[in-house]
Design a protein around this motif. Structure first.
Motif, PDB file in Angstrom:
ATOM      1  N   VAL A 136       0.858  -1.190   0.000  1.00 32.22           N
ATOM      2  CA  VAL A 136       0.000   0.000   0.000  1.00 32.22           C
ATOM      3  C   VAL A 136       0.890   1.233   0.000  1.00 32.22           C
ATOM      4  O   VAL A 136       1.726   1.415   0.887  1.00 32.22           O
ATOM      5  N   GLU A 137       0.711   2.058  -1.022  1.00 31.69           N
ATOM      6  CA  GLU A 137       1.422   3.329  -1.091  1.00 31.69           C
ATOM      7  C   GLU A 137       0.498   4.384  -0.475  1.00 31.69           C
ATOM      8  O   GLU A 137      -0.493   4.794  -1.082  1.00 31.69           O
ATOM      9  N   THR A 138       0.806   4.818   0.753  1.00 29.85           N
ATOM     10  CA  THR A 138      -0.121   5.649   1.523  1.00 29.85           C
ATOM     11  C   THR A 138      -0.192   7.096   1.059  1.00 29.85           C
ATOM     12  O   THR A 138      -1.053   7.856   1.519  1.00 29.85           O
ATOM     13  N   GLU A 139       0.695   7.507   0.169  1.00 29.72           N
ATOM     14  CA  GLU A 139       0.674   8.905  -0.265  1.00 29.72           C
ATOM     15  C   GLU A 139       0.029   9.092  -1.626  1.00 29.72           C
ATOM     16  O   GLU A 139       0.141  10.155  -2.227  1.00 29.72           O
ATOM     17  N   GLU A 140      -0.648   8.063  -2.136  1.00 28.92           N
ATOM     18  CA  GLU A 140      -1.342   8.203  -3.412  1.00 28.92           C
ATOM     19  C   GLU A 140      -2.466   9.229  -3.281  1.00 28.92           C
ATOM     20  O   GLU A 140      -3.275   9.164  -2.360  1.00 28.92           O
ATOM     21  N   ALA A 141      -2.526  10.167  -4.229  1.00 28.44           N
ATOM     22  CA  ALA A 141      -3.526  11.246  -4.165  1.00 28.44           C
ATOM     23  C   ALA A 141      -4.948  10.705  -4.201  1.00 28.44           C
ATOM     24  O   ALA A 141      -5.858  11.259  -3.590  1.00 28.44           O
ATOM     25  N   ALA A 142      -5.161   9.580  -4.887  1.00 25.86           N
ATOM     26  CA  ALA A 142      -6.512   9.046  -5.069  1.00 25.86           C
ATOM     27  C   ALA A 142      -7.159   8.613  -3.763  1.00 25.86           C
ATOM     28  O   ALA A 142      -8.366   8.499  -3.675  1.00 25.86           O
ATOM     29  N   HIS A 143      -6.350   8.342  -2.741  1.00 25.08           N
ATOM     30  CA  HIS A 143      -6.949   7.901  -1.487  1.00 25.08           C
ATOM     31  C   HIS A 143      -6.365   8.637  -0.289  1.00 25.08           C
ATOM     32  O   HIS A 143      -6.358   8.133   0.817  1.00 25.08           O
TER      33      HIS A 143
END
Length: 260
Positions: A136-143
């Motif tokens: 999980v990439e926690t800095e993705e803008a989509a979430h």
């Protein structure tokens, strides 16, 4: 002993490199990847899927013909990696000389890292391994505002520089990964079903980790209370002994005065 180095990047780059390194046959469609492996070193399959909300899942069913060390480039500081083993076992360490932990059958692990140090996976020869990974990439803008991502950050990030947590046996997570593998729907429907299942696995990991932290906290509190109670007993004993000693001295002194 075989040593293999893998760069990190997009899932497309990862599978392309796996195809090259292991001499496999890769098929990809709509952000889903299937890699068939049948070489002198490795046999099996590696499947992967990625979603726009920063979640990537990889499931591997593989057997190496030689002891193999897989060195993977450092995770980004905002990444969280979940691993679950359904067959065999895998050793993990941060760096070649780092402390080794073993991921056993039906156990999960969580890995984060804020240092530029490789993640090392150790595979034993001729031992079939089934390993599922969720990154999980926690800095993705989509979430960025997702409550699930917020819980992930709170639970797993900003701990030790290189954090590795070994969970207890969790058959619920095993069932969920079996559901992912059993999805037969294609296109958007299949993609959505897999995403929902993977998000439920992440929620279970948060619950599992939080529950164990609470248990540890309670155990520490119980231990501290036991130590306090023991100290109170010792203090009470010392006080009682000191009072008796003083009384004895006073009594002896009185007796001496009386005799005189």
């Amino acid at each position: 002993m075989k040593n293999i180095y893998l760069n990190t990047g997009t899932i497309n780059e990862v599978f392309t490199e796996l195809e090259t390194s292991f001499k496999g046959i890769l098929n990809s469609n709509n952000n889903e990847f299937k890699l068939a492996l049948d070489s002198n070193l490795i046999k099996g399959n590696i499947d992967g899927v990625t979603f726009i909300n920063g979640i990537t899942s990889i499931q591997a069913s593989i057997t190496f013909s030689d002891d193999t060390v897989l060195s993977i480039e450092p995770l980004s500081k905002s990444s969280i990696l979940f691993a679950y083993c359904t067959e065999g076992s895998v050793k993990h360490s941060f760096g070649v000389s780092g402390h080794e932990s073993i991921l056993r059958k039906h156990h999960s692990a969580v890995v984060t890292s804020t240092r530029s140090i490789n993640t090392i996976l150790h595979f034993q020869k001729n031992i079939p391994v089934k390993l599922s990974l969720i990154k999980v990439e926690t800095e993705e803008a989509a979430h960025a505002n997702s409550s699930l991502i917020s819980q992930l950050k709170k639970t797993f990030l900003h701990r030790e520089p290189n954090y590795s947590y070994q969970g207890l046996q969790n058959l619920k997570i095993a069932e969920k990964f079996e559901q992912v593998a059993a999805v037969t729907a294609h296109g958007m429907i299949g993609h959505t079903i897999k995403k929902e299942i993977l998000q439920s696995i992440i929620a279970l990991e948060i619950e599992d980790n939080t529950a164990n932290l609470i248990k540890m906290s309670r155990a520490i509190k119980r231990s501290a209370l036991n130590q306090i109670n023991e100290l109170k007993k010792i203090s009470s004993f010392i006080t009682h002994y000191a009072v008796e000693a003083i009384n004895n001295k006073v009594s002896i002194a009185k007796n001496r005065i009386t005799i005189k």
